[in-house]
Design an enzyme around this catalytic site. Structure first.
Site, PDB file in Angstrom:
ATOM      1  CB  SER A  96      -0.982  -0.066   1.220  1.00 50.94           C
ATOM      2  OG  SER A  96      -1.679  -1.166   1.154  1.00 50.94           O
TER       3      SER A  96
HETATM    4  N1  SAH Z   1      -0.276  -4.953   4.094  1.00 45.65           N
HETATM    5  C1  SAH Z   1       0.538  -5.317   2.746  1.00 45.65           C
HETATM    6  C2  SAH Z   1      -0.524  -5.088   1.606  1.00 45.65           C
HETATM    7  C3  SAH Z   1      -0.682  -6.360   0.690  1.00 45.65           C
HETATM    8  S1  SAH Z   1      -1.794  -6.363  -0.522  1.00 45.65           S
HETATM    9  C4  SAH Z   1       1.723  -4.832   2.593  1.00 45.65           C
HETATM   10  O1  SAH Z   1       1.938  -3.730   3.298  1.00 45.65           O
HETATM   11  O2  SAH Z   1       2.449  -5.003   1.893  1.00 45.65           O
HETATM   12  C5  SAH Z   1      -2.885  -7.515   0.176  1.00 45.65           C
HETATM   13  C6  SAH Z   1      -2.594  -8.813   0.402  1.00 45.65           C
HETATM   14  O3  SAH Z   1      -3.824  -9.607   0.845  1.00 45.65           O
HETATM   15  C7  SAH Z   1      -1.831  -9.713  -0.784  1.00 45.65           C
HETATM   16  O4  SAH Z   1      -0.589 -10.048  -0.622  1.00 45.65           O
HETATM   17  C8  SAH Z   1      -2.887 -10.829  -0.993  1.00 45.65           C
HETATM   18  O5  SAH Z   1      -2.530 -11.944  -1.382  1.00 45.65           O
HETATM   19  C9  SAH Z   1      -3.578 -11.144   0.295  1.00 45.65           C
HETATM   20  N2  SAH Z   1      -4.647 -11.899   0.557  1.00 45.65           N
HETATM   21  C10 SAH Z   1      -5.989 -11.676   0.010  1.00 45.65           C
HETATM   22  N3  SAH Z   1      -6.871 -12.411   0.484  1.00 45.65           N
HETATM   23  C11 SAH Z   1      -6.512 -12.937   1.380  1.00 45.65           C
HETATM   24  C12 SAH Z   1      -7.014 -13.933   2.565  1.00 45.65           C
HETATM   25  N4  SAH Z   1      -8.148 -14.231   2.386  1.00 45.65           N
HETATM   26  N5  SAH Z   1      -6.127 -14.077   3.367  1.00 45.65           N
HETATM   27  C13 SAH Z   1      -4.986 -13.803   3.584  1.00 45.65           C
HETATM   28  N6  SAH Z   1      -4.301 -13.201   2.858  1.00 45.65           N
HETATM   29  C14 SAH Z   1      -5.064 -12.355   1.457  1.00 45.65           C
END
Ligand code: SAH
Length: 218
Positions: free
Chosen positions: A61
């Site tokens: 993000s």
């Molecule tokens: N907070 C992260 C943002 C990552 S984007 C950062 O600072 O980098 C969102 C993430 O959520 C992705 O890696 C995606 O694979 C994950 N995601 C999506 N659905 C999910 C689920 N049901 N359980 C766990 N992770 C999930």
């Protein structure tokens, strides 16, 4: 490369300049090296005012969104915090630097394992990791003081609201796949109250209580 100068500009312009006032958030974001979580990128990209691609169709993000969500979540030192969507592990590091006792779940093993390695190398050894569907929460460790979801949900998963302690808070983007509203969910006296915050754009939350995986995602 002088990452510190870029980080200082990020704090001043992107965060303080836009209303981030929580000292724990500002201190954590000045302390954590964001460039460790977006390896191989120039400082202008690592500390830029936008999300950055981290592989597997996912993004880290934008710094302001990490700060805003952390400020809305307001975890106090020692609180038990559940994060859904580890991704790069950057938000995880911020929560840990703020003193949270962090449990984080990522559905894509490659990302979750890389984040675990980065966080351990960065000295955040106390974090608990899980690879799997975070929409189910972490029942064995529930209830939590705070829950943060960093992917877009079609609705607030009941499974997650049920894992909040009394007086706890959850921050979660809810909407369709193109645009969402950041929702602040609080649980007071057994009642769940949901407030709308700002508009936002996240990648999809995929799982039993989220979206169904499609061709864009694995
Ligand atoms: N907070 C992260 C943002 C990552 S984007 C950062 O600072 O980098 C969102 C993430 O959520 C992705 O890696 C995606 O694979 C994950 N995601 C999506 N659905 C999910 C689920 N049901 N359980 C766990 N992770 C999930």
């Amino acid at each position: 490369m002088n990452y510190d100068a870029y980080r200082d500009v990020m704090i001043e312009k992107q965060l303080k300049g836009r209303g981030i006032t929580n000292e724990l958030v500002l201190e954590a974001m000045s302390r954590v090296s964001r460039h460790d979580f977006v390896t191989g990128k120039s400082p202008a990209i690592a500390y830029g005012d936008f999300p950055v691609y981290i592989g597997n169709g996912q993004t880290i993000s934008q710094p302001f969104m990490v700060a805003l969500m952390s400020q809305k979540l307001e975890p106090f030192p020692g609180m038990k915090v559940l994060e859904i969507g580890t991704g790069s592990g950057y938000q995880t590091a911020i929560l840990a630097a703020m003193g949270g006792q962090v449990y984080t779940i990522e559905r894509i093993a490659e990302l979750g394992l890389r984040a675990q390695e980065t966080l351990q190398q960065s000295g955040y050894g106390q974090i608990e990791f899980r690879i799997g569907d975070g929409t189910k929460g972490w029942p064995e460790q529930a209830p939590f003081d705070r829950i943060i979801v960093t992917a877009a949900a079609p609705d607030v998963p009941r499974t997650l609201s049920e894992q909040l302690k009394p007086d706890a808070v959850m921050v979660i983007p809810v909407g369709d796949r193109y645009f969402q509203t950041l929702k602040i969910v609080s649980r007071t006296a057994g009642k769940t109250v949901i407030k709308d915050d700002c508009g936002c754009v996240f990648v999809k939350l995929i799982g039993e209580y989220g979206w169904i995986a499609d061709d864009d995602y694995r």
